[in-house]
Design an enzyme around this catalytic site. Sequence first.
Site, short mmCIF file in Angstrom:
data_model
loop_
_atom_site.label_atom_id
_atom_site.label_comp_id
_atom_site.label_asym_id
_atom_site.label_seq_id
_atom_site.Cartn_x
_atom_site.Cartn_y
_atom_site.Cartn_z
N TYR A 130 -49.52 -7.12 -17.81
CA TYR A 130 -50.57 -7.33 -16.81
C TYR A 130 -51.73 -8.09 -17.46
O TYR A 130 -52.50 -7.53 -18.21
CB TYR A 130 -51.05 -5.99 -16.23
CG TYR A 130 -49.99 -5.20 -15.51
CD1 TYR A 130 -48.82 -5.81 -15.07
CD2 TYR A 130 -50.16 -3.85 -15.25
CE1 TYR A 130 -47.84 -5.08 -14.39
CE2 TYR A 130 -49.19 -3.12 -14.57
CZ TYR A 130 -48.03 -3.74 -14.16
OH TYR A 130 -47.07 -3.01 -13.49
N GLY A 160 -47.58 -1.55 -0.10
CA GLY A 160 -47.01 -2.85 0.24
C GLY A 160 -47.26 -3.92 -0.81
O GLY A 160 -46.78 -5.04 -0.68
N GLY A 161 -48.05 -3.59 -1.83
CA GLY A 161 -48.28 -4.54 -2.92
C GLY A 161 -49.06 -5.76 -2.47
O GLY A 161 -50.12 -5.63 -1.85
N PHE A 162 -48.50 -6.94 -2.74
CA PHE A 162 -49.21 -8.18 -2.42
C PHE A 162 -49.17 -8.49 -0.91
O PHE A 162 -49.87 -9.37 -0.44
CB PHE A 162 -48.61 -9.35 -3.21
CG PHE A 162 -48.78 -9.19 -4.71
CD1 PHE A 162 -50.03 -9.35 -5.29
CD2 PHE A 162 -47.71 -8.84 -5.51
CE1 PHE A 162 -50.21 -9.19 -6.66
CE2 PHE A 162 -47.87 -8.67 -6.88
CZ PHE A 162 -49.13 -8.85 -7.46
N LEU A 172 -48.83 -3.24 3.85
CA LEU A 172 -47.94 -2.66 4.86
C LEU A 172 -48.46 -2.95 6.26
O LEU A 172 -49.64 -2.72 6.54
CB LEU A 172 -47.91 -1.14 4.70
CG LEU A 172 -46.96 -0.54 3.67
CD1 LEU A 172 -47.18 0.97 3.62
CD2 LEU A 172 -45.52 -0.88 4.04
#
Length: 288
Positions: free
Chosen positions: A64, A216-218, A221
């Site tokens: 990261y 949902g990340g990037f 959702l």
Amino acid sequence: MVSTSLPGGTWTLGDLPVTRFGYGAMQLAGPWVMGPPADHGGALAVLRAAVELGITHIDTSEAYGPRVTNQLIREALHPYPDSLHIVTKVGANRDQQGGWPPARDPESLRRSVHENLSTLGLDVLDLVNLRLGDAAGPQPGSIAEAFETLVGLQQQGLIRHLGVSNATPEQVAEAQAIAPIVCVQNMYNLAHRQDDELIDALAEQGIAYVPFFPLGGFSPLQSSVLSTVAARLEAAPMSVALAWLLRRSPNILLIPGTSSTTHLRENIAGAALPLSDDDLTELDKIGR
Ligand SMILES: NC(=O)c1ccc[n+]([C@@H]2O[C@H](COP(=O)([O-])OP(=O)(O)OC[C@H]3O[C@@H](n4cnc5c(N)ncnc54)[C@H](OP(=O)(O)O)[C@@H]3O)[C@@H](O)[C@H]2O)c1
């Protein structure tokens, strides 16, 4: 045992007690997880707030930034409280385009474990996940050589516990035939339920399942059912999504990512949202 007022209570990863509500540090790096954050002080504040609020499980990776997130964790929190457990992962590098090329040969894995120790300022890593597959998700294939390399580093005393990430059920079983694992970290949320069976099987074995992209990340959702349930409960959809995960199975540990202290607090409060059986039945339709 850690006592906590955080939603979900606690879980034991191997012999390490952690809060089920953890924190995923990936969002602290720059855009697309490359380079430094725009707000260095803000990133340190989020990490310190997480620990002050009682979180004892932080998820990170040397990839990261690369290095950026681990360096921020060290700057914000070292020397670490005894109760805090930092989970890292190895098995992918970063390229100039921000891609995540696999780096699972023994030499790369050894180097990555030593780099994580160095940037985090630790003598032993509490838990290392072997990241498998690629950006498209888990991919089939033997993981024996890579996992055995990590077992060797564990036997040298550099790693306490092992896990796998972005893994197929067959790869989880292959790892377990080589050495004990304490967690599986795969993509899973209200709308992506491909690991339902795996979660239940791991729960029976007392092994944690740690969903990445819980919100949902990037791609946040989005679901009309989720919006409807959230509106009825007068809650944010993200709160409902986190509360649902905690209810889904007792072996699920949350590591929602955020670069905002406000969102961190919202997520902790939101995960405590009570969901009725009717809410759960409705939400269950989303990813089925
Ligand atoms: N093993 C793997 O291959 C893998 C892959 C991906 C991630 N991970 C781990 O999983 C963790 C979680 O995944 P993630 O961070 O990518 O995705 P995530 O938790 O699903 O979502 C993070 C996103 O949601 C936003 N967000 C969070 N809380 C919010 C709120 N209350 N209101 C509005 N927006 C909110 C964040 O933006 P703000 O920053 O603005 O809050 C961020 O854009 C990562 O931090 C990482 O540790 C592992």
